[in-house]
Design an enzyme around this catalytic site. Structure first.
Site, PDB file in Angstrom:
ATOM      1  N   LYS A   1      25.761  99.504 -31.881  1.00  0.00           N
ATOM      2  CA  LYS A   1      24.463 100.023 -32.332  1.00  0.00           C
ATOM      3  C   LYS A   1      23.526  98.856 -32.644  1.00  0.00           C
ATOM      4  O   LYS A   1      23.912  97.880 -33.265  1.00  0.00           O
ATOM      5  CB  LYS A   1      24.646 100.925 -33.567  1.00  0.00           C
ATOM      6  CG  LYS A   1      23.345 101.584 -33.994  1.00  0.00           C
ATOM      7  CD  LYS A   1      23.580 102.812 -34.845  1.00  0.00           C
ATOM      8  CE  LYS A   1      22.282 103.430 -35.303  1.00  0.00           C
ATOM      9  NZ  LYS A   1      21.460 103.943 -34.199  1.00  0.00           N
TER      10      LYS A   1
ATOM     11  N   HIS B   1      28.388 103.209 -38.118  1.00  0.00           N
ATOM     12  CA  HIS B   1      28.246 103.462 -36.685  1.00  0.00           C
ATOM     13  C   HIS B   1      29.056 102.436 -35.890  1.00  0.00           C
ATOM     14  O   HIS B   1      29.454 101.403 -36.424  1.00  0.00           O
ATOM     15  CB  HIS B   1      26.775 103.379 -36.259  1.00  0.00           C
ATOM     16  CG  HIS B   1      26.003 104.612 -36.639  1.00  0.00           C
ATOM     17  ND1 HIS B   1      25.481 104.789 -37.896  1.00  0.00           N
ATOM     18  CD2 HIS B   1      25.684 105.726 -35.939  1.00  0.00           C
ATOM     19  CE1 HIS B   1      24.865 105.967 -37.945  1.00  0.00           C
ATOM     20  NE2 HIS B   1      24.968 106.548 -36.779  1.00  0.00           N
TER      21      HIS B   1
HETATM   22  P1  NAD Z   1      22.571 102.602 -25.077  1.00  0.00           P
HETATM   23  O1  NAD Z   1      22.228 101.186 -25.362  1.00  0.00           O
HETATM   24  O2  NAD Z   1      23.960 102.960 -24.651  1.00  0.00           O
HETATM   25  O3  NAD Z   1      21.581 103.187 -23.947  1.00  0.00           O
HETATM   26  C1  NAD Z   1      20.202 102.954 -23.906  1.00  0.00           C
HETATM   27  C2  NAD Z   1      19.757 102.993 -22.443  1.00  0.00           C
HETATM   28  O4  NAD Z   1      18.324 102.882 -22.413  1.00  0.00           O
HETATM   29  C3  NAD Z   1      20.333 101.820 -21.626  1.00  0.00           C
HETATM   30  O5  NAD Z   1      20.898 102.309 -20.421  1.00  0.00           O
HETATM   31  C4  NAD Z   1      19.112 100.948 -21.368  1.00  0.00           C
HETATM   32  O6  NAD Z   1      19.175 100.242 -20.143  1.00  0.00           O
HETATM   33  C5  NAD Z   1      18.013 101.995 -21.369  1.00  0.00           C
HETATM   34  N1  NAD Z   1      16.680 101.384 -21.566  1.00  0.00           N
HETATM   35  C6  NAD Z   1      16.333 100.304 -22.302  1.00  0.00           C
HETATM   36  N2  NAD Z   1      15.021 100.024 -22.150  1.00  0.00           N
HETATM   37  C7  NAD Z   1      14.527 100.950 -21.290  1.00  0.00           C
HETATM   38  C8  NAD Z   1      13.243 101.173 -20.729  1.00  0.00           C
HETATM   39  N3  NAD Z   1      12.206 100.369 -21.020  1.00  0.00           N
HETATM   40  N4  NAD Z   1      13.083 102.227 -19.887  1.00  0.00           N
HETATM   41  C9  NAD Z   1      14.125 103.036 -19.563  1.00  0.00           C
HETATM   42  N5  NAD Z   1      15.387 102.854 -20.044  1.00  0.00           N
HETATM   43  C10 NAD Z   1      15.580 101.828 -20.905  1.00  0.00           C
HETATM   44  O7  NAD Z   1      22.165 103.414 -26.389  1.00  0.00           O
HETATM   45  P2  NAD Z   1      22.643 104.879 -26.824  1.00  0.00           P
HETATM   46  O8  NAD Z   1      23.811 104.761 -27.735  1.00  0.00           O
HETATM   47  O9  NAD Z   1      22.730 105.768 -25.631  1.00  0.00           O
HETATM   48  O10 NAD Z   1      21.393 105.309 -27.752  1.00  0.00           O
HETATM   49  C11 NAD Z   1      20.080 105.380 -27.211  1.00  0.00           C
HETATM   50  C12 NAD Z   1      19.115 105.671 -28.331  1.00  0.00           C
HETATM   51  O11 NAD Z   1      19.366 106.974 -28.889  1.00  0.00           O
HETATM   52  C13 NAD Z   1      19.220 104.692 -29.530  1.00  0.00           C
HETATM   53  O12 NAD Z   1      17.942 104.479 -30.065  1.00  0.00           O
HETATM   54  C14 NAD Z   1      20.115 105.473 -30.508  1.00  0.00           C
HETATM   55  O13 NAD Z   1      19.960 105.059 -31.835  1.00  0.00           O
HETATM   56  C15 NAD Z   1      19.572 106.871 -30.292  1.00  0.00           C
HETATM   57  N6  NAD Z   1      20.469 107.971 -30.697  1.00  0.00           N
HETATM   58  C16 NAD Z   1      19.856 109.050 -31.233  1.00  0.00           C
HETATM   59  C17 NAD Z   1      20.603 110.155 -31.577  1.00  0.00           C
HETATM   60  C18 NAD Z   1      19.878 111.367 -32.107  1.00  0.00           C
HETATM   61  O14 NAD Z   1      20.529 112.422 -32.363  1.00  0.00           O
HETATM   62  N7  NAD Z   1      18.551 111.296 -32.261  1.00  0.00           N
HETATM   63  C19 NAD Z   1      21.994 110.157 -31.398  1.00  0.00           C
HETATM   64  C20 NAD Z   1      22.593 109.032 -30.839  1.00  0.00           C
HETATM   65  C21 NAD Z   1      21.814 107.925 -30.481  1.00  0.00           C
END
Ligand code: NAD
Length: 251
Positions: free
Chosen positions: A144, A140
């Protein structure tokens, strides 16, 4: 008088993690669909008010936020889609119990291809048996925060279930004098770098042959479209916990 059928009202979504990479991908994928994002929520926002404004909640934020998102969504009696990863198995089991009080789809990966990879991995692990050493490699992007990925964790769960092993069988990276590999171990290797959206390869290696099942994601839009598909599906379900296999009819 017009005889044109009235199109159904758009499904209103409250999006948690809206300022993140996935949040942006989901907001972009929602354009040109019959879904509208009515609340873009992130850290520091009034989650309760935003959640109340939607017909359903989609959460792609941080694992530390999941308990609060579930608590507020259950209190508001709204259907929920969770994509956030990084929870330990114990933590996830505990949270999933609360999430099941509303219709909830919780999946470590919302891509259709990866969900097929889950099914193929189960079949391969069952047919090939323990004479074939199972190893998993995932890669990744450098940003991440958790390892191994949620998708890798699900693939490992499937292999362990088919091999009747527990999490004690997992070998996370190997280093030093590890000794010869035993059939009762499953290797896990998490690579991080650049802008890789998500690669997963499951390897089954015996003496004389090797089978590799690989999936490579090149665009986050696949997860975003899957999450929106899950939202459209979950609003029609009874309360309970579902995953993407249910949404796709693979179960
Ligand atoms: P990122 O770090 O770019 O974004 C996360 C966002 O969540 C940030 O804007 C952050 O400020 C916000 N956040 C943090 N704490 C918070 C809270 N208490 N309340 C509200 N918002 C809050 O991460 P990303 O790459 O967008 O990934 C987000 C999540 O999704 C990760 O856990 C990642 O592993 C997961 N993900 C899952 C899939 C899937 O298909 N299930 C695919 C990609 C990513």
């Amino acid at each position: 008088m017009s005889t044109k059928a009235k199109s159904p009202a758009p499904l209103r979504i409250a999006l948690v993690g809206a300022r993140g990479r996935m949040g942006a991908a989901i907001a972009a994928a929602a354009k040109d669909t019959n879904l509208t994002i009515v609340a873009l929520l992130d850290a520091g926002d009034d989650l309760a008010a935003g959640i109340a404004a939607g017909d359903a909640v989609i959460d792609f934020s941080a694992h530390s936020a999941t308990a609060e998102v579930i608590r507020l969504t259950v209190a508001a009696k709204k259907p929920l889609v969770i994509g956030t990863t990084g929870h330990s198995a114990t933590e996830k089991a505990k949270l999933a119990k609360f999430a099941a009080k509303v219709p909830c789809v919780w999946a470590g990966n919302f891509s259709v291809g990866v969900n097929l990879l889950f099914a193929l991995t189960r079949r391969a692990a069952a047919v090939l048996g323990s004479d074939y050493d199972a190893e998993l490699v995932e890669m990744h992007h450098r940003f991440k925060k958790d390892a191994p990925s949620g998708t890798a964790a699900r693939l490992l769960e499937i292999i362990l279930e088919e091999r009747k092993l527990t999490a004690a069988a997992l070998r996370h990276g190997r280093s030093g004098i590890t000794g010869e590999r035993t059939p009762a171990e499953v290797g896990v290797h998490a690579l991080r770098g650049g802008d890789v959206v998500g690669d997963h390869t499951v390897i089954f290696a015996a003496l004389g042959e090797r089978l590799e099942l690989s999936h490579k994601a090149s665009d986050r839009a696949i997860f975003a479209r899957g999450a929106l598909r899950a939202a459209r599906w979950v609003v029609k379900q009874k309360r309970g916990l579902y995953d993407m296999q249910d949404v796709l009819g693979l179960t």
